[in-house]
Design a protein around this motif. Structure first.
Motif, short mmCIF file in Angstrom:
data_model
loop_
_atom_site.label_atom_id
_atom_site.label_comp_id
_atom_site.label_asym_id
_atom_site.label_seq_id
_atom_site.Cartn_x
_atom_site.Cartn_y
_atom_site.Cartn_z
N PRO A 142 5.25 10.54 -6.93
CA PRO A 142 4.99 9.22 -7.55
C PRO A 142 3.85 8.46 -6.90
CG PRO A 142 6.99 9.17 -6.21
CD PRO A 142 6.57 10.61 -6.30
N LEU A 143 3.44 8.89 -5.70
CA LEU A 143 2.37 8.17 -5.00
C LEU A 143 1.01 8.83 -5.23
CD1 LEU A 143 4.19 7.52 -1.58
CD2 LEU A 143 4.51 6.41 -3.81
N ARG A 144 1.00 9.89 -6.04
CA ARG A 144 -0.24 10.61 -6.32
C ARG A 144 -1.16 9.73 -7.16
NH1 ARG A 144 -1.76 14.22 -10.46
NH2 ARG A 144 -3.35 15.67 -9.74
N GLU A 150 -1.94 -2.92 -2.02
CA GLU A 150 -0.73 -3.75 -2.26
C GLU A 150 0.52 -2.92 -2.51
OE1 GLU A 150 -3.54 -5.93 -5.15
OE2 GLU A 150 -3.84 -4.21 -3.83
N LEU A 151 0.34 -1.62 -2.83
CA LEU A 151 1.50 -0.77 -3.12
C LEU A 151 2.30 -0.45 -1.86
CD1 LEU A 151 -0.05 1.87 -5.56
CD2 LEU A 151 1.33 -0.11 -6.14
N GLY A 152 1.66 -0.56 -0.70
CA GLY A 152 2.31 -0.16 0.55
C GLY A 152 1.47 0.91 1.21
N ALA A 153 2.11 1.71 2.07
CA ALA A 153 1.37 2.72 2.83
C ALA A 153 0.87 3.84 1.93
CB ALA A 153 2.27 3.29 3.92
N GLN A 224 7.85 3.74 0.25
CA GLN A 224 6.51 3.14 0.30
C GLN A 224 6.58 1.62 0.34
OE1 GLN A 224 3.79 3.17 -3.10
NE2 GLN A 224 2.17 3.90 -1.73
N ILE A 225 7.53 1.05 -0.40
CA ILE A 225 7.58 -0.42 -0.46
C ILE A 225 8.55 -1.01 0.57
CG2 ILE A 225 6.81 -0.55 -2.85
CD1 ILE A 225 9.53 -0.70 -3.86
N GLY A 226 9.19 -0.14 1.36
CA GLY A 226 10.07 -0.62 2.42
C GLY A 226 11.38 -1.19 1.90
#
Ligand code: HPA
Length: 274
Positions: A142-144, A150-153, A224-226
């Motif tokens: 999903p992070l591809r 702003e999305l996170g790491a 990713q968003i904690g």
């Protein structure tokens, strides 16, 4: 959907906030055959996915396609009745947009459920299993894609993908309520076919206790968003490679119903104690 996940999320959030729902504390994603939790919710508002900008639409039988706001155990929740899977044709980037939307709407914890095949012989049909970790066997992430800060790491840590405090609380609730609660590793596969005997053997050999077609993408986004997340599988088939097993979607839905009351008890208590 626009290329920008941040923009797509903001558009969906703006639409939902325009309807003025109570700010939710807990987000809940309901898996196949596990929709009955909604019967315990004092519903404030129910929004069709089709009305929310940029939301995908659920295409699977047993998955409804509504975002429900209301109170569970007296606490404000938002519930996805119906989720999105890779096998429906969505990219995981699209399929996980609702997680980002629920986070932006204010949720502080996420509870995720799924139906899964048990490959560990300790798992029986109708049992439930707490996810302690996972293995992503999906051909996507999903992070591809383009990274927006702003999305996170960009490279999130996954060493504690499932929140230890939520796991501890779930175990305490299960003990108190007399619910047998397994713990184990969930492997996510693309589907939509169920596995061959050799594939069940493979999944077990790589270290999984259960296998299914969801959850991992949503949990990666939570990392990713904690956002602390708890995952539970309803074991709907004993996918033991040494015994020939025939699995159908109808069978999975029926078997999930056996596990459902236990999951409802756990979720109601977890929300109450949040
Ligand atoms: N395999 C994959 N997904 C599943 C299964 C299974 O055996 N059971 C329920 N979802």
């Amino acid at each position: 959907m626009t290329e920008s996940i941040v923009q797509a999320t903001n558009e969906a959030v703006a639409y939902i906030k325009g309807l003025n729902p109570t700010t939710p504390e807990t987000g809940i994603i309901l898996g196949t055959g596990l929709g009955k939790l909604v019967d315990h919710v004092e519903i404030e508002m129910s929004i069709d996915y089709g009305d929310i900008p940029n939301f995908p639409i659920s295409t699977v039988e047993g998955h409804k396609g509504k975002l429900i706001f209301g109170k569970l155990s007296g606490k404000p929740v938002v519930i996805m009745q119906g989720r999105f899977h890779y096998y429906e044709g969505y990219s995981l980037r699209q399929a996980t947009l609702p997680v980002r939307v629920m986070h932006k709407l204010g949720v502080k914890q996420m509870l995720v459920s799924n139906a899964a095949g048990g490959v560990n012989t300790a798992m029986k049909v109708g049992d439930i299993m707490l996810l302690t970790d996972h293995i992503n066997l999906l051909p996507d992430n999903p992070l591809r894609g383009v990274h927006e800060p702003e999305l996170g790491a960009r490279f999130p840590d996954m060493s504690e993908a499932y929140d230890k405090k939520l796991i501890k609380r779930a175990v305490e609730i299960a003990n108190r309520e007399g619910i047998l609660l397994h713990q184990g590793v969930y492997a996510a596969v693309a589907g939509p076919n169920f596995e061959t005997q050799a594939e069940y053997r493979y999944v077990r050999a790589v270290g999984a206790d259960a296998v299914g077609m969801s959850t991992v993408p949503e949990v990666i986004v939570c990392a990713q968003i904690g956002l602390p997340v708890l995952g539970i599988s309803a074991i709907t088939d004993e996918a033991f490679p040494e015994e020939y097993v025939i699995v159908t979607h109808e069978y999975v839905i029926q078997a999930a119903a056996i596990a459902e009351p236990k999951m409802v008890t756990l979720f109601k208590n977890l929300v109450a104690e949040c």
